[in-house]
Motif scaffolding. Sequence first.
Motif, PDB file in Angstrom:
ATOM      1  N   ILE A   1      14.562 -58.262  -7.307  1.00  0.00           N
ATOM      2  CA  ILE A   1      13.401 -58.328  -8.202  1.00  0.00           C
ATOM      3  C   ILE A   1      13.619 -57.363  -9.359  1.00  0.00           C
ATOM      4  O   ILE A   1      13.836 -56.159  -9.163  1.00  0.00           O
ATOM      5  N   GLU A   2      13.579 -57.882 -10.559  1.00  0.00           N
ATOM      6  CA  GLU A   2      13.797 -57.086 -11.768  1.00  0.00           C
ATOM      7  C   GLU A   2      12.456 -56.652 -12.351  1.00  0.00           C
ATOM      8  O   GLU A   2      11.529 -57.452 -12.481  1.00  0.00           O
ATOM      9  N   PHE A   3      12.379 -55.359 -12.726  1.00  0.00           N
ATOM     10  CA  PHE A   3      11.164 -54.824 -13.346  1.00  0.00           C
ATOM     11  C   PHE A   3      11.449 -54.588 -14.832  1.00  0.00           C
ATOM     12  O   PHE A   3      12.439 -53.931 -15.193  1.00  0.00           O
ATOM     13  N   ILE A   4      10.572 -55.126 -15.687  1.00  0.00           N
ATOM     14  CA  ILE A   4      10.726 -54.994 -17.136  1.00  0.00           C
ATOM     15  C   ILE A   4       9.457 -54.361 -17.699  1.00  0.00           C
ATOM     16  O   ILE A   4       8.372 -54.937 -17.608  1.00  0.00           O
ATOM     17  N   LEU A   5       9.577 -53.167 -18.260  1.00  0.00           N
ATOM     18  CA  LEU A   5       8.432 -52.452 -18.825  1.00  0.00           C
ATOM     19  C   LEU A   5       8.590 -52.388 -20.334  1.00  0.00           C
ATOM     20  O   LEU A   5       9.633 -51.963 -20.843  1.00  0.00           O
ATOM     21  N   SER A   6       7.560 -52.810 -21.055  1.00  0.00           N
ATOM     22  CA  SER A   6       7.647 -52.837 -22.517  1.00  0.00           C
ATOM     23  C   SER A   6       6.267 -52.591 -23.112  1.00  0.00           C
ATOM     24  O   SER A   6       5.261 -52.549 -22.403  1.00  0.00           O
ATOM     25  N   GLY A   7       6.238 -52.446 -24.442  1.00  0.00           N
ATOM     26  CA  GLY A   7       4.963 -52.320 -25.141  1.00  0.00           C
ATOM     27  C   GLY A   7       4.803 -51.001 -25.845  1.00  0.00           C
ATOM     28  O   GLY A   7       5.761 -50.255 -26.073  1.00  0.00           O
ATOM     29  N   ASP A   8       3.560 -50.686 -26.159  1.00  0.00           N
ATOM     30  CA  ASP A   8       3.206 -49.484 -26.912  1.00  0.00           C
ATOM     31  C   ASP A   8       3.407 -48.241 -26.039  1.00  0.00           C
ATOM     32  O   ASP A   8       2.799 -48.106 -24.974  1.00  0.00           O
ATOM     33  N   LYS A   9       4.258 -47.304 -26.503  1.00  0.00           N
ATOM     34  CA  LYS A   9       4.580 -46.118 -25.720  1.00  0.00           C
ATOM     35  C   LYS A   9       3.711 -44.906 -26.064  1.00  0.00           C
ATOM     36  O   LYS A   9       3.939 -43.809 -25.548  1.00  0.00           O
ATOM     37  N   HIS A  10       2.715 -45.104 -26.937  1.00  0.00           N
ATOM     38  CA  HIS A  10       1.926 -43.960 -27.394  1.00  0.00           C
ATOM     39  C   HIS A  10       0.423 -44.121 -27.164  1.00  0.00           C
ATOM     40  O   HIS A  10      -0.316 -43.147 -27.299  1.00  0.00           O
ATOM     41  N   VAL A  11      -0.042 -45.330 -26.828  1.00  0.00           N
ATOM     42  CA  VAL A  11      -1.473 -45.535 -26.664  1.00  0.00           C
ATOM     43  C   VAL A  11      -1.977 -44.727 -25.469  1.00  0.00           C
ATOM     44  O   VAL A  11      -1.320 -44.620 -24.443  1.00  0.00           O
ATOM     45  N   GLU A  12      -3.162 -44.123 -25.632  1.00  0.00           N
ATOM     46  CA  GLU A  12      -3.714 -43.235 -24.620  1.00  0.00           C
ATOM     47  C   GLU A  12      -5.041 -43.772 -24.095  1.00  0.00           C
ATOM     48  O   GLU A  12      -5.752 -44.519 -24.762  1.00  0.00           O
ATOM     49  N   ALA A  13      -5.381 -43.352 -22.872  1.00  0.00           N
ATOM     50  CA  ALA A  13      -6.666 -43.704 -22.258  1.00  0.00           C
ATOM     51  C   ALA A  13      -7.011 -42.637 -21.239  1.00  0.00           C
ATOM     52  O   ALA A  13      -6.127 -41.914 -20.758  1.00  0.00           O
ATOM     53  N   LEU A  14      -8.293 -42.516 -20.921  1.00  0.00           N
ATOM     54  CA  LEU A  14      -8.727 -41.588 -19.896  1.00  0.00           C
ATOM     55  C   LEU A  14      -8.508 -42.221 -18.525  1.00  0.00           C
ATOM     56  O   LEU A  14      -9.053 -43.276 -18.224  1.00  0.00           O
ATOM     57  N   ILE A  15      -7.677 -41.555 -17.701  1.00  0.00           N
ATOM     58  CA  ILE A  15      -7.241 -42.141 -16.437  1.00  0.00           C
ATOM     59  C   ILE A  15      -7.262 -41.079 -15.350  1.00  0.00           C
ATOM     60  O   ILE A  15      -6.966 -39.905 -15.602  1.00  0.00           O
ATOM     61  N   ASN A  16      -7.612 -41.509 -14.146  1.00  0.00           N
ATOM     62  CA  ASN A  16      -7.375 -40.683 -12.964  1.00  0.00           C
ATOM     63  C   ASN A  16      -6.072 -41.191 -12.354  1.00  0.00           C
ATOM     64  O   ASN A  16      -6.033 -42.287 -11.787  1.00  0.00           O
ATOM     65  N   VAL A  17      -5.004 -40.433 -12.503  1.00  0.00           N
ATOM     66  CA  VAL A  17      -3.666 -40.917 -12.168  1.00  0.00           C
ATOM     67  C   VAL A  17      -3.523 -41.369 -10.718  1.00  0.00           C
ATOM     68  O   VAL A  17      -3.013 -42.462 -10.460  1.00  0.00           O
ATOM     69  N   PRO A  18      -3.963 -40.591  -9.711  1.00  0.00           N
ATOM     70  CA  PRO A  18      -3.796 -41.062  -8.323  1.00  0.00           C
ATOM     71  C   PRO A  18      -4.482 -42.408  -8.071  1.00  0.00           C
ATOM     72  O   PRO A  18      -3.909 -43.276  -7.404  1.00  0.00           O
ATOM     73  N   LEU A  19      -5.681 -42.574  -8.608  1.00  0.00           N
ATOM     74  CA  LEU A  19      -6.396 -43.842  -8.411  1.00  0.00           C
ATOM     75  C   LEU A  19      -5.779 -44.963  -9.236  1.00  0.00           C
ATOM     76  O   LEU A  19      -5.669 -46.112  -8.774  1.00  0.00           O
ATOM     77  N   PHE A  20      -5.354 -44.650 -10.458  1.00  0.00           N
ATOM     78  CA  PHE A  20      -4.778 -45.701 -11.294  1.00  0.00           C
ATOM     79  C   PHE A  20      -3.420 -46.152 -10.754  1.00  0.00           C
ATOM     80  O   PHE A  20      -3.061 -47.327 -10.859  1.00  0.00           O
ATOM     81  N   ASP A  21      -2.663 -45.205 -10.182  1.00  0.00           N
ATOM     82  CA  ASP A  21      -1.416 -45.602  -9.510  1.00  0.00           C
ATOM     83  C   ASP A  21      -1.695 -46.589  -8.384  1.00  0.00           C
ATOM     84  O   ASP A  21      -0.905 -47.506  -8.117  1.00  0.00           O
ATOM     85  N   TRP A  22      -2.815 -46.402  -7.718  1.00  0.00           N
ATOM     86  CA  TRP A  22      -3.224 -47.317  -6.651  1.00  0.00           C
ATOM     87  C   TRP A  22      -3.442 -48.723  -7.198  1.00  0.00           C
ATOM     88  O   TRP A  22      -3.076 -49.715  -6.578  1.00  0.00           O
ATOM     89  N   VAL A  23      -4.039 -48.802  -8.383  1.00  0.00           N
ATOM     90  CA  VAL A  23      -4.265 -50.093  -9.045  1.00  0.00           C
ATOM     91  C   VAL A  23      -2.934 -50.794  -9.321  1.00  0.00           C
ATOM     92  O   VAL A  23      -2.735 -51.970  -8.976  1.00  0.00           O
ATOM     93  N   ILE A  24      -2.018 -50.065  -9.966  1.00  0.00           N
ATOM     94  CA  ILE A  24      -0.711 -50.640 -10.291  1.00  0.00           C
ATOM     95  C   ILE A  24       0.042 -51.019  -9.021  1.00  0.00           C
ATOM     96  O   ILE A  24       0.681 -52.078  -8.938  1.00  0.00           O
ATOM     97  N   GLU A  25      -0.051 -50.161  -8.010  1.00  0.00           N
ATOM     98  CA  GLU A  25       0.642 -50.423  -6.746  1.00  0.00           C
ATOM     99  C   GLU A  25       0.149 -51.724  -6.103  1.00  0.00           C
ATOM    100  O   GLU A  25       0.946 -52.547  -5.650  1.00  0.00           O
TER     101      GLU A  25
END
Length: 408
Positions: free
Chosen positions: A277-301
Motif C-alpha cells: 500500500i503506497e501512501f501519497i501526501l500532498s497539498g498546502d504545507k503551511h495552512v494552519e488550524a487549531l487542533i488537539n493532536v492526540p485526538l486528531f491523530d485518532w481521526v486520521i488513524e
Amino acid sequence: MNPYERKRRWKFILLAFATIIVGASLWYTDYLVRNISTAERTRAELWAKSTRNIIAMPDVNDEYITFIYSMRDSLAVPAIVVDSAENIITWRGLDSTKTNFDLEADSKKKYDPKYFKSQLKAMKSQHPQPIVLELNNRNNEKWYVYYKDSTLLTQLRAFPYVQLSVIAIFLLVAYGVFNSSRKSEQDQVWVGLAKETAHQLGTPISSLMAWVELLKSKFNAPDDPLIIEMENDVKRLEMVADRFSKIGSKPILHNHVVYEVVEEFVNYFRVRVSDKIEFILSGDKHVEALINVPLFDWVIENILKNAVNAIEGQGSIKIEIKENLVKEQVFIDITDTGAGIPRLKFDTVFQPGYTTRKRGWGLGLSLTKRIVENYHQGSVFVKDSEIGKGTTFRIVLKSNMTYEATTS
C-alpha cells in the motif's frame, strides 16, 4: 449479524407492527363511517319521502299528518330539496337566521340566497348522487334531495387522524426523553470505562518506557532502528491512554500546521501496514488550524485503517491538504483505491455499530465524526465513492483565523 443490522431489523419490525395497528384502526373507522353513512342516506330518503307526502297529499287525516310530521322531525340530517331547475322546494337542518322567507316575521332573520347556494354546493361535493323523488303527477316532475353528513359522521371521519397524531406526538416525545436519558447513561458508563482504562494502562506503559531505555543502555544501541520503532510504539500507547483520559472533558486546541501533523502520523502508520500500500501526501504545507493532536491523530488513524481494510492486495492512499480561502476552511481529502461504499451507505458508515468486518466493532468512524464535529467544530463525510474503484473521505476544519474570530 452486527449490532447495527440487528438494531435496524428491530426498527423495521416495530415499524411494520405500528403500520398494522394504524391500518387496522383506519379500516375499522372506515367500516363505521360507511355504515353510518348508509344509515344517514336512509334517513335522508325517509325525510324526503315524508316531506313529499305532506306536500303532495294535503287532504289526508290529521292523525296521519301528525305521524308523518313526527317522523320527518326526528330525522336531523341537514338537507335541501330542489326541482329539476334547482329551485329550492324545502330544506332541513340549516341556519334559521339565513333561511327566513317572511321578512316581516322577524327582522333579524333574512333569506340569504348565497347561503343556500354554498350549502347546496357543499352537499353536492359530499354526495354527488342525489336522492330522486318522483311526484307521479301529470308533468312527471322529479325532486332531487341533497344532504350533508351529520356532525357525528364528520367528527368520526377525522377521529382516527386526530387520534394517530396525538399518539405519534406522545411516542415521539417519549422516545426523545427515553433516548436522551439512555444516551446520557451510556455516555457516563463509557466515560468512566475510558478513564479507568487510561488509568490501568499507565503503569505498564511506564514500565515499557523504562525497559526501552534499559535496552538502549545495555546494548549501547540508542540509534538501533528496531529499538526506535519499539519506542515509537510505546509512545503511541502512551498517546492512546492519553486519548482515553480526555474522553468526557473538553480538549485543549493548539495552533498547528495541518500538513506536519498529518505527515508525522502517516510516517508512523505506513511502516505498520503492508508495503503493497503506497501512501501519497500532498497539498498546502503551511495552512494552519487549531487542533488537539492526540485526538486528531485518532481521526486520521481511523480513516486510514478503514482505507487499508478496504484495499485488497495492492493499492494506494492519497492524502491531500488544501485551503478554501473563500470559506476560510481547511480540507483534508483521504482517497483510497479500495472496494468503495454504496451511495446509500454514505451516512450509515458513521453510525455506531456499523461495520462490514466480521471482527469489527463499528466504532472507528463514529468516533471520528464525534471528534471532528464536537471537539474541532468541523465536519467529516464521504465526499465520493465508486464500487470497485475507491472512496474519498473529506475532513473540514476551520482555519485558525476563522476560529479566533468566532470565539473572540
